[in-house]
Design an enzyme around this catalytic site. Structure first.
Site, PDB file in Angstrom:
ATOM      1  N   HIS A 181     146.026   5.753  88.737  1.00  0.00           N
ATOM      2  CA  HIS A 181     145.086   5.865  89.860  1.00  0.00           C
ATOM      3  C   HIS A 181     145.616   5.147  91.101  1.00  0.00           C
ATOM      4  CE1 HIS A 181     142.453   7.171  86.635  1.00  0.00           C
ATOM      5  NE2 HIS A 181     141.508   7.478  87.512  1.00  0.00           N
ATOM      6  N   HIS A 222     141.890  -0.709  83.156  1.00  0.00           N
ATOM      7  CA  HIS A 222     143.244  -1.256  83.148  1.00  0.00           C
ATOM      8  C   HIS A 222     143.142  -2.773  83.151  1.00  0.00           C
ATOM      9  CE1 HIS A 222     146.044   2.142  83.667  1.00  0.00           C
ATOM     10  NE2 HIS A 222     145.080   2.724  84.337  1.00  0.00           N
ATOM     11  N   ASP A 226     148.292  -4.216  85.363  1.00  0.00           N
ATOM     12  CA  ASP A 226     148.570  -2.805  85.656  1.00  0.00           C
ATOM     13  C   ASP A 226     148.383  -2.504  87.143  1.00  0.00           C
ATOM     14  OD1 ASP A 226     148.740  -2.789  82.923  1.00  0.00           O
ATOM     15  OD2 ASP A 226     146.753  -1.911  82.622  1.00  0.00           O
TER      16      ASP A 226
END
Length: 358
Positions: A181, A222, A226
């Site tokens: 994302h 996450h 990350d």
């Protein structure tokens, strides 16, 4: 009022048709890059699906972001996805704005070539990273006790290749470092930062990127690492790759309907210009004249060029034109500038010298 609307609608339709023609020509030249980028998006999804088969649920790892940010819960997990969808759709619409708006700065095809290059480079590193080490997923469907935390052994290759889109993408596990994302979000924001025109939109885009980072951690999709790795990895990749790629032509400097010069055309023009410079001729056909240098003076079409002496305000006579050049180019070539020649001095010496008597 009706006439005005009809006239503006006609202009808009002509603008759209002209832009479509331009973009189709660009797509015909760059379709390989677009196709390769789209194919790799499938490969990235296939790799994320594959690592899900290797995922083993376990206790959630200790994370600073989990301590600082309250957990949103399963019922509010959609918030981060909504923000990401807004960013994605907004960027796609912006890349197609040249079809409608008069203020055009980009070509849609060329922008997407760069965007896909950034995405592919980032996703290659991401695949290498999450296959190197599989971490227990912090998301709700990846925790112990969830039926989606483990995938059963596939019965056929087709089952793997289909990747169960979109459910298999949304409920994936194991593809953690680094956040996909954030890759898309940062690539879109960095692209608009360079080619966008509205300053407040640029500032708002960076704010959205920061908010998206917090929402991803708060949604427990996450770990904090990350997101952090995505921030500096994507920025560095875009910085270095952008320097290697050819710069986009600026449409604001001229007509928006002109196609950018292709690489082949640039090479042909460079060779032609170098050939002209080597021959001593410029781009003007009127300047394609024979030039000869004699006694330090430049002769054009056999005519001597005289130099003016600006220091004492009088004109000095140029050096004598060699008699051999006059015979070659013709007497008239040297007389237009009233330039004396060595032929004249030779004839004068012959007339003044006594005739020998036999």
């Amino acid at each position: 009022m009706t006439l005005y609307i009809g006239r503006e609608a006609s202009k808009l339709w002509k603008r759209i048709c002209a832009e479509i023609t331009t973009e189709i020509n660009l797509l015909a030249e760059n379709w390989r890059y677009i196709l390769a980028g789209l194919i790799f998006q499938y490969i990235h999804g296939l790799a994320a699906r594959g690592v899900h088969y290797l995922h083993r649920p376990g206790p959630t790892l200790q994370d600073v972001g989990f301590f600082l940010l309250p957990e949103l819960g399963q019922d509010k997990a959609y918030i981060s996805e909504t923000v990401f969808t807004f960013v994605f759709v907004s960027f796609v619409l912006w890349t197609f704005h040249p079809f409608i708006l008069k203020t055009k700065k980009i070509y849609t095809v060329l922008v997407w070539c760069r965007v896909l290059a950034f995405l592919v480079a980032s996703q290659i590193l991401r695949i290498i990273t999450f296959y190197s080490t599989q971490l227990p997923g912090p998301n709700y469907h990846c925790r112990e006790g969830s039926k989606l935390a483990r995938l059963p052994r596939p019965h056929s290759a087709v089952e793997v290749l289909l990747i169960n889109f979109p459910r298999g993408v949304i409920y994936g596990c194991g593809d953690l470092i680094f956040s996909s994302h954030m890759i898309f979000t940062l690539v879109f924001v960095l692209t608009y930062q360079k080619y966008g025109t509205k300053r407040f939109i640029k500032q708002f885009a960076w704010l959205i990127a920061v908010v998206q980072s917090f929402l991803i951690v708060a949604s427990r999709k996450h770990y904090t690492v990350d997101v952090v790795v995505a921030w500096y990895t994507v920025n560095l990749l875009v910085f270095f790759i952008d320097k290697k790629l050819p710069e986009l032509p600026d449409r604001t400097s001229g007509s928006s309907l002109f196609l950018p010069v292709s690489t082949k055309e640039k090479d042909a023009r460079s060779k032609e210009e170098n050939h002209k410079l080597l021959n001593g001729n410029g781009g003007d056909p009127a300047d394609w004249r024979l030039r000869t240098q004699v006694n330090g003076k430049i002769l054009e079409d056999g005519n001597a060029v005289l130099a003016d002496n600006a220091m004492n305000g009088r004109q000095d006579t140029a050096r004598l034109v060699p008699c051999s050049l006059v015979r070659l180019c013709g007497k008239e070539g040297a007389q237009w500038a009233n330039a004396p020649t060595t032929c004249d001095s030779q004839h004068a010496e012959q007339r003044s010298s006594p005739v020998p008597h036999h």
